[in-house]
Design a protein around this motif. Structure first.
Motif, PDB file in Angstrom:
ATOM      1  N   ALA A  36     -53.764 -21.750  36.479  1.00  0.00           N
ATOM      2  CA  ALA A  36     -52.723 -22.544  37.126  1.00  0.00           C
ATOM      3  C   ALA A  36     -51.940 -21.584  38.010  1.00  0.00           C
ATOM      4  CB  ALA A  36     -51.814 -23.208  36.101  1.00  0.00           C
ATOM      5  N   TRP A  37     -51.885 -21.875  39.307  1.00  0.00           N
ATOM      6  CA  TRP A  37     -51.257 -20.965  40.279  1.00  0.00           C
ATOM      7  C   TRP A  37     -50.304 -21.744  41.158  1.00  0.00           C
ATOM      8  CZ3 TRP A  37     -50.638 -20.434  45.514  1.00  0.00           C
ATOM      9  CH2 TRP A  37     -50.236 -19.163  45.974  1.00  0.00           C
ATOM     10  N   ARG A  38     -49.132 -21.135  41.406  1.00  0.00           N
ATOM     11  CA  ARG A  38     -48.122 -21.841  42.200  1.00  0.00           C
ATOM     12  C   ARG A  38     -47.619 -20.983  43.356  1.00  0.00           C
ATOM     13  NH1 ARG A  38     -42.265 -24.461  40.329  1.00  0.00           N
ATOM     14  NH2 ARG A  38     -41.743 -25.313  42.388  1.00  0.00           N
ATOM     15  N   LEU A  39     -47.356 -21.644  44.482  1.00  0.00           N
ATOM     16  CA  LEU A  39     -46.608 -21.057  45.592  1.00  0.00           C
ATOM     17  C   LEU A  39     -45.240 -21.725  45.610  1.00  0.00           C
ATOM     18  CD1 LEU A  39     -46.649 -19.146  48.074  1.00  0.00           C
ATOM     19  CD2 LEU A  39     -47.238 -21.154  49.448  1.00  0.00           C
ATOM     20  N   GLU A  40     -44.175 -20.921  45.473  1.00  0.00           N
ATOM     21  CA  GLU A  40     -42.801 -21.424  45.512  1.00  0.00           C
ATOM     22  C   GLU A  40     -42.179 -21.012  46.841  1.00  0.00           C
ATOM     23  OE1 GLU A  40     -40.475 -20.368  42.123  1.00  0.00           O
ATOM     24  OE2 GLU A  40     -41.957 -21.084  40.692  1.00  0.00           O
ATOM     25  N   ARG A  51     -46.943 -19.956  25.820  1.00  0.00           N
ATOM     26  CA  ARG A  51     -47.593 -18.956  24.962  1.00  0.00           C
ATOM     27  C   ARG A  51     -48.863 -19.524  24.330  1.00  0.00           C
ATOM     28  NH1 ARG A  51     -42.041 -17.676  23.301  1.00  0.00           N
ATOM     29  NH2 ARG A  51     -41.494 -15.589  24.091  1.00  0.00           N
ATOM     30  N   GLU A  52     -48.798 -20.775  23.948  1.00  0.00           N
ATOM     31  CA  GLU A  52     -49.965 -21.421  23.335  1.00  0.00           C
ATOM     32  C   GLU A  52     -51.121 -21.506  24.320  1.00  0.00           C
ATOM     33  OE1 GLU A  52     -51.190 -25.869  21.723  1.00  0.00           O
ATOM     34  OE2 GLU A  52     -49.094 -25.214  21.609  1.00  0.00           O
ATOM     35  N   GLN A  53     -50.828 -21.887  25.557  1.00  0.00           N
ATOM     36  CA  GLN A  53     -51.882 -21.992  26.565  1.00  0.00           C
ATOM     37  C   GLN A  53     -52.450 -20.620  26.933  1.00  0.00           C
ATOM     38  OE1 GLN A  53     -53.121 -25.049  27.694  1.00  0.00           O
ATOM     39  NE2 GLN A  53     -51.841 -25.713  25.992  1.00  0.00           N
ATOM     40  N   VAL A  54     -51.583 -19.622  27.042  1.00  0.00           N
ATOM     41  CA  VAL A  54     -52.047 -18.266  27.346  1.00  0.00           C
ATOM     42  C   VAL A  54     -52.920 -17.738  26.215  1.00  0.00           C
ATOM     43  CG1 VAL A  54     -51.291 -15.874  27.685  1.00  0.00           C
ATOM     44  CG2 VAL A  54     -50.136 -17.729  28.891  1.00  0.00           C
ATOM     45  N   ALA A  55     -52.556 -18.059  24.964  1.00  0.00           N
ATOM     46  CA  ALA A  55     -53.355 -17.621  23.814  1.00  0.00           C
ATOM     47  C   ALA A  55     -54.750 -18.223  23.834  1.00  0.00           C
ATOM     48  CB  ALA A  55     -52.638 -17.981  22.513  1.00  0.00           C
ATOM     49  N   GLY A 103     -56.495 -18.336  26.418  1.00  0.00           N
ATOM     50  CA  GLY A 103     -57.220 -17.642  27.484  1.00  0.00           C
ATOM     51  C   GLY A 103     -56.923 -18.159  28.869  1.00  0.00           C
ATOM     52  N   LYS A 104     -55.951 -19.054  29.004  1.00  0.00           N
ATOM     53  CA  LYS A 104     -55.605 -19.598  30.315  1.00  0.00           C
ATOM     54  C   LYS A 104     -54.645 -18.653  31.037  1.00  0.00           C
ATOM     55  CE  LYS A 104     -56.121 -24.349  28.640  1.00  0.00           C
ATOM     56  NZ  LYS A 104     -55.507 -25.699  28.562  1.00  0.00           N
ATOM     57  N   ARG A 105     -54.636 -18.742  32.373  1.00  0.00           N
ATOM     58  CA  ARG A 105     -53.827 -17.829  33.176  1.00  0.00           C
ATOM     59  C   ARG A 105     -52.856 -18.619  34.060  1.00  0.00           C
ATOM     60  NH1 ARG A 105     -57.696 -15.189  35.595  1.00  0.00           N
ATOM     61  NH2 ARG A 105     -57.503 -15.999  37.727  1.00  0.00           N
ATOM     62  N   VAL A 114     -43.611 -14.804  28.465  1.00  0.00           N
ATOM     63  CA  VAL A 114     -44.478 -15.803  27.833  1.00  0.00           C
ATOM     64  C   VAL A 114     -45.895 -15.779  28.415  1.00  0.00           C
ATOM     65  CG1 VAL A 114     -42.540 -17.288  27.256  1.00  0.00           C
ATOM     66  CG2 VAL A 114     -43.780 -17.657  29.414  1.00  0.00           C
ATOM     67  N   GLY A 115     -46.167 -14.812  29.309  1.00  0.00           N
ATOM     68  CA  GLY A 115     -47.545 -14.630  29.764  1.00  0.00           C
ATOM     69  C   GLY A 115     -47.826 -14.986  31.200  1.00  0.00           C
ATOM     70  N   GLU A 116     -46.812 -15.399  31.968  1.00  0.00           N
ATOM     71  CA  GLU A 116     -47.038 -15.688  33.379  1.00  0.00           C
ATOM     72  C   GLU A 116     -47.006 -14.397  34.192  1.00  0.00           C
ATOM     73  OE1 GLU A 116     -44.584 -18.569  35.223  1.00  0.00           O
ATOM     74  OE2 GLU A 116     -45.422 -20.248  34.105  1.00  0.00           O
ATOM     75  N   ARG A 117     -47.771 -14.375  35.269  1.00  0.00           N
ATOM     76  CA  ARG A 117     -47.728 -13.265  36.222  1.00  0.00           C
ATOM     77  C   ARG A 117     -46.922 -13.727  37.424  1.00  0.00           C
ATOM     78  NH1 ARG A 117     -52.270 -11.307  40.280  1.00  0.00           N
ATOM     79  NH2 ARG A 117     -51.508  -9.229  40.834  1.00  0.00           N
ATOM     80  N   ILE A 118     -45.799 -13.043  37.689  1.00  0.00           N
ATOM     81  CA  ILE A 118     -44.886 -13.445  38.745  1.00  0.00           C
ATOM     82  C   ILE A 118     -44.900 -12.398  39.848  1.00  0.00           C
ATOM     83  CG2 ILE A 118     -42.549 -14.172  39.305  1.00  0.00           C
ATOM     84  CD1 ILE A 118     -43.855 -15.902  37.188  1.00  0.00           C
TER      85      ILE A 118
END
Length: 252
Positions: free
Chosen positions: A93-97, A134-138, A140-142, A170-174
């Motif tokens: 899941a990737w976002r442009l803000e 955290r649950e989604q990252v655990a 293996g989702k990014r 919580v595991g997001e890459r910003i």
């Protein structure tokens, strides 16, 4: 006032010509490529006015990147259905803000703390949201975001730069990117998520910067356009920690 043009795609992977753009307001299509110059060829053209220039483009350019319908029928979902996308996707899941402010941020107690100059303790803030991430990252989702920042940054952008500490925990890459660089790259002003490189959720805001709806885009050529934006933004953006350090150095 200049047109708001979106780059749809090119028929060449080398020099970017011929290419096709679309006017976001009128729906008109702008195509550029090599001119047709042979007088015998031009003589065969009908209804060619003196102000017009015939050009040559490969058929594939129109097939791959031209609009598929005369009038676009948007698929709009509500915010509850939008929230479910964050557990239903499989890989990324990737976002442009792109916005200068988000009204929802300004309703939070953490925003009030930040604006008073207080240090925000992000632990325990939005506990349900953090637990879901955290649950989604655990699994293996990014999750990744690139945030566009003005120079100087707006109050809302500075708040989100601080808020990145929570998202990162919580595991997001910003990552962050200066708006002048985004403009140089031709990135759109649209704010959107891409899920699994197959679904785009285009966020719709009202004049008061409230999120009011989400348009789903699934047509492959359209999704590809947003994926190209993602690739360019990721290539030029930097980690939020480095970006914050740059701002601190400027203030000093």
């Amino acid at each position: 006032m200049p047109r708001r043009l979106r780059f749809n795609g090119t028929g060449s992977g080398v020099n970017g010509c011929p290419s096709l753009h679309e006017d976001l307001d009128t729906g008109e299509v702008i195509v550029h490529g090599p001119a047709l110059t042979d007088p015998d060829d031009i003589a065969q053209l009908r209804h060619l006015n003196e102000s017009e220039v015939p050009i040559v483009v490969p058929r594939e350019l129109l097939v791959d990147f031209g609009p598929k319908e005369a009038v676009h029928a948007a698929t709009v979902i509500g915010l509850d259905e939008f929230d479910r996308l964050f557990t239903q996707f499989e890989h990324t899941a990737w976002r442009l803000e792109t916005r200068r402010r988000y009204a929802s941020d300004e309703l939070t107690s953490t925003y009030a703390q930040f604006m008073r100059g207080e240090s925000v303790n992000w632990e325990g803030v939005d506990a349900e949201w953090c637990a879901e991430r955290r649950e989604q990252v655990a699994l293996g989702k990014r999750f990744e975001r690139v945030r566009i920042v003005d120079n100087p940054p707006t109050a809302g952008q500075l708040y989100l730069l601080d808020n990145a500490r929570r998202n990162s925990a919580v595991g997001e890459r910003i990552l962050n990117l200066w708006r002048e660089d985004a403009d140089r790259l031709g990135l759109p002003s649209e704010d959107f998520w891409i899920f699994d490189s197959r679904l785009v959720a285009l966020l719709k805001f009202d004049d008061a910067d409230n999120l009011v709806g989400v348009e789903l885009i699934t047509q492959p050529a359209a999704v590809l356009r947003y994926a190209m934006v993602r690739d360019a933004a990721l290539h030029h953006a930097g980690p939020y920690e480095e970006f914050a350090a740059q701002l601190t150095a400027k203030e000093d």
